[in-house]
Design an enzyme around this catalytic site. Structure first.
Site, PDB file in Angstrom:
ATOM      1  CE  LYS A 159       3.869  -0.109  10.241  1.00 55.75           C
ATOM      2  NZ  LYS A 159       4.422  -1.484  10.245  1.00 55.75           N
ATOM      3  CD  GLN A 161       3.116  -4.879   9.433  1.00 56.34           C
ATOM      4  OE1 GLN A 161       3.629  -3.814   9.066  1.00 56.34           O
ATOM      5  NE2 GLN A 161       2.865  -5.115  10.707  1.00 56.34           N
ATOM      6  CG  ASP A 202      10.754  -2.566   9.516  1.00 53.96           C
ATOM      7  OD1 ASP A 202      10.115  -1.862  10.317  1.00 53.96           O
ATOM      8  OD2 ASP A 202      10.221  -3.327   8.684  1.00 53.96           O
TER       9      ASP A 202
HETATM   10  N1  GUN Z   1       5.171  -6.201  12.682  1.00 61.13           N
HETATM   11  C1  GUN Z   1       4.987  -5.686  13.913  1.00 61.13           C
HETATM   12  N2  GUN Z   1       5.782  -4.608  14.104  1.00 61.13           N
HETATM   13  C2  GUN Z   1       6.472  -4.445  12.958  1.00 61.13           C
HETATM   14  C3  GUN Z   1       7.441  -3.498  12.528  1.00 61.13           C
HETATM   15  O1  GUN Z   1       7.862  -2.597  13.266  1.00 61.13           O
HETATM   16  N3  GUN Z   1       7.905  -3.656  11.253  1.00 61.13           N
HETATM   17  C4  GUN Z   1       7.481  -4.657  10.448  1.00 61.13           C
HETATM   18  N4  GUN Z   1       8.018  -4.734   9.220  1.00 61.13           N
HETATM   19  N5  GUN Z   1       6.585  -5.556  10.812  1.00 61.13           N
HETATM   20  C5  GUN Z   1       6.081  -5.440  12.061  1.00 61.13           C
END
Ligand code: GUN
Length: 297
Positions: free
Chosen positions: A52, A96, A119
């Site tokens: 990311k 995350q 998110d």
């Molecule tokens: N863990 C797995 N997928 C995601 C996501 O799309 N966002 C976040 N913050 N954590 C994750």
């Protein structure tokens, strides 16, 4: 012929489409910034977060990264989020998931400023999406909508089946599919681990979204001929490869591809779209916060 849905190509189009908006924001002294917060030593989470960050740098979004010791008290994570909420250089915040067991995930999600919740997991943003007035659509279902749009998959009046009911994918995907708006209007069924006869449902699906996190749980015999199959699974299974594992989906690709009309591969299907939509949401957040109108792809 089965069409293989190319998530890498559509994601590249979206990233390309964001570059003008990012330049316009940068010219207005409002270059978008995304903060990633990692409180985990899980190798998969570490990989996702570093991808990311790299994605941000490639398109000109400033990336801010905070790592928190997984054994630290929850307050450290909450204080970090509070600081990022107040930081004008940070337009989007991503913590995350999963966080360690001693940290209350819901409390963390509630602590994020809803205007920076790229998110789309804050209850205010979930509520807005369910009500048909979304601010941030969660990245994976939003990315799937972009794939369906790009490949002209009709959802209106279609039978859609979502397998999996996670907060991150299954629930928001089903919600978007039932909205009275483009890429919605589908007759939508949600299946999960307690569904009595999964195959009876999946065989009715014109559009199937597999998001249960169970390797190859859906095979070709469980599909309707010509269905559009979207495989969200990214399952690491032990394999005799350089890394010691390989990534496989929730769909058994070999048998499914002969039945489906269109199918996403793993990797190279949904994964790149999730990453692209995080950039999209961050650019949108920056434009809202700076009050600068931009065109988004
Ligand atoms: N863990 C797995 N997928 C995601 C996501 O799309 N966002 C976040 N913050 N954590 C994750």
């Amino acid at each position: 012929m089965t069409e293989v849905i190319d998530g890498n190509a559509v994601a590249a189009d979206i990233r390309e489409g964001l570059t003008d908006a990012i330049e316009r924001l940068a010219d207005a002294d409002a270059r978008p910034g995304l903060a990633t917060v990692l409180m985990s030593d899980d190798p998969a989470s570490e990989t996702y977060v570093s991808m990311k960050q790299r994605d941000c740098e490639e398109v000109g979004i400033t990336s801010h990264h905070v790592e928190i010791d997984p054994d630290a008290p929850a307050a450290e994570l909450l204080d970090t989020v509070a600081g990022l909420n107040d930081d004008p250089d940070v337009n989007g915040i991503l913590v995350q998931m999963p966080v360690p067991d001693h940290v209350d995930e819901r409390r963390v999600l509630r602590a994020i400023d809803p205007a920076k919740d790229v998110d789309g997991f804050h209850p205010e943003n979930v509520g807005r999406m369910v009500a048909g007035n979304a601010r941030f659509k969660p990245c994976t279902p939003h990315g799937i909508q972009k794939l369906l749009e790009h490949y002209d998959v009709e959802t209106e009046g279609a039978e859609a089946v979502v397998v999996g009911r996670s907060d991150i994918v299954g629930k928001p995907m089903a919600n978007l599919l039932i909205q009275k708006e483009p890429l919605g209007n589908a007759t939508t069924t949600v299946c999960h681990s307690r569904t009595a006869d999964l195959a009876a449902h999946t065989r009715e699906a014109d559009v199937l979204v597999a998001a249960a996190g169970v390797p190859e749980m859906i095979d070709g015999s469980m599909l309707k001929g010509g269905a559009t199959v979207i495989d969200v699974g990214i399952n690491r299974v032990d394999a005799d490869t350089e890394k010691g594992y390989e990534l496989i989906g929730d769909v058994e690709y070999e048998s499914a591809k002969d039945v489906a009309g269109a199918i996403t591969p793993v990797p190279g299907g949904v994964g790149p779209m999730t990453r692209a939509m995080l950039l999209y949401n961050t650019v949108w957040a920056a434009s809202e916060q700076a009050n600068v109108d931009v065109d988004l792809p």
